[in-house]
Design a protein around this motif. Structure first.
Motif, PDB file in Angstrom:
ATOM      1  N   UNK A 148       0.813  -1.214   0.000  1.00 57.32           N
ATOM      2  CA  UNK A 148       0.000   0.000   0.000  1.00 57.32           C
ATOM      3  C   UNK A 148       0.846   1.263   0.000  1.00 57.32           C
ATOM      4  N   UNK A 149       1.967   1.259   0.719  1.00 61.01           N
ATOM      5  CA  UNK A 149       2.842   2.431   0.761  1.00 61.01           C
ATOM      6  C   UNK A 149       3.549   2.623  -0.572  1.00 61.01           C
ATOM      7  N   UNK A 150       3.894   1.513  -1.223  1.00 60.07           N
ATOM      8  CA  UNK A 150       4.591   1.588  -2.502  1.00 60.07           C
ATOM      9  C   UNK A 150       3.677   2.104  -3.606  1.00 60.07           C
ATOM     10  N   UNK A 151       2.381   1.787  -3.508  1.00 60.98           N
ATOM     11  CA  UNK A 151       1.430   2.288  -4.510  1.00 60.98           C
ATOM     12  C   UNK A 151       1.453   3.809  -4.526  1.00 60.98           C
ATOM     13  N   UNK A 152       1.474   4.408  -3.343  1.00 64.00           N
ATOM     14  CA  UNK A 152       1.512   5.861  -3.257  1.00 64.00           C
ATOM     15  C   UNK A 152       2.780   6.442  -3.850  1.00 64.00           C
ATOM     16  N   UNK A 153       3.881   5.706  -3.753  1.00 62.56           N
ATOM     17  CA  UNK A 153       5.166   6.209  -4.259  1.00 62.56           C
ATOM     18  C   UNK A 153       5.347   5.958  -5.748  1.00 62.56           C
ATOM     19  N   UNK A 154       4.649   4.970  -6.290  1.00 59.72           N
ATOM     20  CA  UNK A 154       4.837   4.629  -7.710  1.00 59.72           C
ATOM     21  C   UNK A 154       3.711   5.148  -8.597  1.00 59.72           C
ATOM     22  N   UNK A 155       2.569   5.472  -7.995  1.00 65.81           N
ATOM     23  CA  UNK A 155       1.459   6.034  -8.773  1.00 65.81           C
ATOM     24  C   UNK A 155       0.924   5.063  -9.798  1.00 65.81           C
ATOM     25  N   UNK A 156       0.803   5.533 -11.025  1.00 69.30           N
ATOM     26  CA  UNK A 156       0.197   4.758 -12.108  1.00 69.30           C
ATOM     27  C   UNK A 156       0.988   3.507 -12.464  1.00 69.30           C
ATOM     28  N   UNK A 157       2.254   3.455 -12.046  1.00 72.36           N
ATOM     29  CA  UNK A 157       3.089   2.296 -12.386  1.00 72.36           C
ATOM     30  C   UNK A 157       2.528   0.996 -11.827  1.00 72.36           C
ATOM     31  N   UNK A 158       1.737   1.081 -10.755  1.00 71.68           N
ATOM     32  CA  UNK A 158       1.189  -0.129 -10.136  1.00 71.68           C
ATOM     33  C   UNK A 158      -0.016  -0.684 -10.881  1.00 71.68           C
ATOM     34  N   UNK A 159      -0.678   0.127 -11.679  1.00 69.16           N
ATOM     35  CA  UNK A 159      -1.921  -0.270 -12.335  1.00 69.16           C
ATOM     36  C   UNK A 159      -1.700  -1.450 -13.281  1.00 69.16           C
ATOM     37  N   UNK A 160      -2.472  -2.528 -13.072  1.00 70.43           N
ATOM     38  CA  UNK A 160      -2.410  -3.689 -13.962  1.00 70.43           C
ATOM     39  C   UNK A 160      -1.448  -4.780 -13.553  1.00 70.43           C
ATOM     40  N   UNK A 161      -0.669  -4.572 -12.492  1.00 68.51           N
ATOM     41  CA  UNK A 161       0.288  -5.585 -12.047  1.00 68.51           C
ATOM     42  C   UNK A 161      -0.442  -6.722 -11.320  1.00 68.51           C
ATOM     43  N   UNK A 162      -0.035  -7.956 -11.603  1.00 72.71           N
ATOM     44  CA  UNK A 162      -0.565  -9.127 -10.904  1.00 72.71           C
ATOM     45  C   UNK A 162       0.341  -9.478  -9.721  1.00 72.71           C
ATOM     46  N   UNK A 166      -3.951 -11.920  -7.285  1.00 72.68           N
ATOM     47  CA  UNK A 166      -4.585 -10.612  -7.151  1.00 72.68           C
ATOM     48  C   UNK A 166      -4.109  -9.687  -8.270  1.00 72.68           C
ATOM     49  N   UNK A 167      -4.810  -8.568  -8.421  1.00 72.78           N
ATOM     50  CA  UNK A 167      -4.431  -7.610  -9.452  1.00 72.78           C
ATOM     51  C   UNK A 167      -4.633  -6.193  -8.919  1.00 72.78           C
ATOM     52  N   UNK A 168      -3.685  -5.323  -9.219  1.00 67.91           N
ATOM     53  CA  UNK A 168      -3.783  -3.919  -8.840  1.00 67.91           C
ATOM     54  C   UNK A 168      -4.579  -3.175  -9.919  1.00 67.91           C
ATOM     55  N   UNK A 169      -5.728  -2.645  -9.522  1.00 63.22           N
ATOM     56  CA  UNK A 169      -6.605  -1.935 -10.458  1.00 63.22           C
ATOM     57  C   UNK A 169      -7.203  -0.720  -9.757  1.00 63.22           C
ATOM     58  N   UNK A 170      -7.762   0.183 -10.529  1.00 63.60           N
ATOM     59  CA  UNK A 170      -8.410   1.363  -9.969  1.00 63.60           C
ATOM     60  C   UNK A 170      -9.833   1.024  -9.534  1.00 63.60           C
ATOM     61  N   UNK A 171     -10.197   1.493  -8.340  1.00 65.39           N
ATOM     62  CA  UNK A 171     -11.564   1.283  -7.873  1.00 65.39           C
ATOM     63  C   UNK A 171     -12.467   2.420  -8.355  1.00 65.39           C
ATOM     64  N   UNK A 172     -13.686   2.453  -7.863  1.00 65.37           N
ATOM     65  CA  UNK A 172     -14.646   3.462  -8.321  1.00 65.37           C
ATOM     66  C   UNK A 172     -14.190   4.880  -8.005  1.00 65.37           C
ATOM     67  N   UNK A 173     -13.325   5.018  -7.000  1.00 63.29           N
ATOM     68  CA  UNK A 173     -12.828   6.346  -6.624  1.00 63.29           C
ATOM     69  C   UNK A 173     -11.548   6.726  -7.357  1.00 63.29           C
ATOM     70  N   UNK A 174     -11.096   5.828  -8.218  1.00 64.19           N
ATOM     71  CA  UNK A 174      -9.869   6.106  -8.964  1.00 64.19           C
ATOM     72  C   UNK A 174      -8.597   5.746  -8.221  1.00 64.19           C
TER      73      UNK A 174
END
Length: 399
Positions: free
Chosen positions: A261-275, A366-374
């Motif tokens: 969760x902390x890395x998502x904030x630091x990488x931004x869009x780079x996390x989107x779509x990763x399994x 699992x997969x990293x994707x955007x939820x309804x809030x983006x």
């Protein structure tokens, strides 16, 4: 005056006798409770770029304490920062052992754990790991005083290999740091992956520039990569992978601790779509998980990582054993038996310990994707392994 003094003496004697009767009638458990808190040696990484992992581990563990107790038993955490240096951790453990501490946890890297555990066990202490589960302590060198409440290192990556099969990958490049957990990672993946490994690349644990490795990945043209880089290294790898353009043509599969969760904030869009392979995510749909996530966010104003979840579960496992012995960990046989029974509600769901005192649990793709809030969140795709142990349990013979 003599008559009055005698009367008072009789009253006093009757009063003392009444108090003594109350004390003798009190439950044995009330009389035998620990006079002082049970001290837990808590060595973790609180500095360096990986310090946020230790912070989440510490905070997750402390969240489980109810008014300074675990399982109703008063406890005290003696916390020390190892600075991600095995020698520092060993020195801290030695000081704690000399001060009489018998129960330890907290370490978050396998190479640091390897420096701490032998001394703790030789001194007759108990170690309960809340993150690393290196192969070296899971098989022939298992020990009755060593428990793992997170996962055995290889098993997490074996689940990733199973996930790669389900995703249809045939040709994969592997990348990991050249230390115990990194080697366990790649061995675990290879144990279950049915396709071809066309490249196996080892990096440095504190590496920040991956341009050479990414150039090699591009030249190999795999169907996908599987990479394990925790903490700061994982953030840099994910950013550079996305910036290189490779993510558009070569999908990335990881263990959860390579994109928390902390890395998502630091990488931004780079996390989107990763399994990712996982035992738990913030989106896990069970009451204990939802309550934990809500409580952690309320207490610390941030989203918990899997490190926090594992620390919270570990604290509750220890608490269940402390309750069983009323805080008296000198009753080691009873304390160990209570740990093995694992009578607590795990945030991750089903949890038990195998014959080598490592977890038996479910693993997920699992997969990293955007939820309804983006917001990018880690969603569960499907279960890939149920009641899954590890490859080393059969080699363990605990007396």
């Amino acid at each position: 005056m003599t008559r009055i003094s005698s009367s008072w003496q009789a009253v006093a004697a009757a009063f003392l006798a009444a108090i003594l009767a109350v004390i003798l009638a009190a439950p044995a458990s009330a009389q035998s409770g620990p006079a002082t808190p049970t001290t837990i040696g808590f060595i973790t990484t609180l500095s360096t770029p990986a310090g946020y992992i230790g912070e989440d581990i510490r905070d997750g563990f402390q969240l489980a304490l109810k008014d300074g107790t675990l399982g109703g038993v008063p406890v005290k955490l003696q916390i020390e920062d190892d600075s991600l240096k095995p020698a520092n951790a060993k020195q801290a453990a030695d000081r704690m052992i000399q001060s009489g501490i018998k129960l330890f946890t907290g370490v978050n890297f396998s190479n640091v754990l390897a420096a701490v555990v032998p001394g703790v066990l030789e001194a007759g202490g108990v170690y309960v790991s809340l993150n690393p589960g290196p192969s070296v302590f899971a098989g022939e060198k298992c020990n009755r005083n060593y428990f793992v409440a997170s996962y055995q290192n290889d098993a997490f990556h074996e689940a990733a290999g199973l996930s790669a099969n389900l995703l249809g990958y045939k040709r994969v490049v592997l990348l990991a740091p050249a230390y115990q957990a990194g080697r366990d990672a790649l061995e675990g993946f290879k144990r279950t992956f049915k396709g071809e490994i066309i490249g196996e690349i080892y990096t440095k644990l504190d590496q920040t520039d991956f341009s050479v490795e990414l150039a090699r990945v591009r030249s190999l043209q795999p169907d996908a990569i599987y990479q394990f880089h925790p903490g700061g290294a994982g953030i840099n790898f994910a950013k550079q992978y996305a910036n290189s353009g490779l993510s558009k043509s070569v999908p990335m599969l990881i263990p959860s601790f390579s994109m928390d969760a902390r890395m998502i904030g630091a990488t931004g869009e780079a996390a989107d779509g990763i399994y990712a392979s996982a035992i738990w995510t913030t989106e896990s749909d069970n009451p204990a998980s939802k309550a934990f996530v809500e409580a952690f966010r309320k207490a610390y104003s941030r989203t918990p990582t899997m490190y926090a979840q594992q620390a919270y579960d570990t604290a509750n496992l220890i608490g269940s054993a402390l309750k069983a012995v009323n805080g008296d960990i000198s009753k080691q046989a009873e304390f160990r038996d209570a740990l093995r029974k694992a009578h607590f509600t795990a945030v991750r769901g089903k949890f038990s310990l195998g014959p080598n005192q490592h977890p038996i649990q479910d693993y997920y793709l699992t997969k990293f994707v955007k939820n309804a809030s983006g917001e990018i969140v880690q969603t569960v795709v499907r279960k890939v392994a149920e009641d899954y142990g590890d490859a080393y349990a059969a080699r363990c013979k605990i007396d």
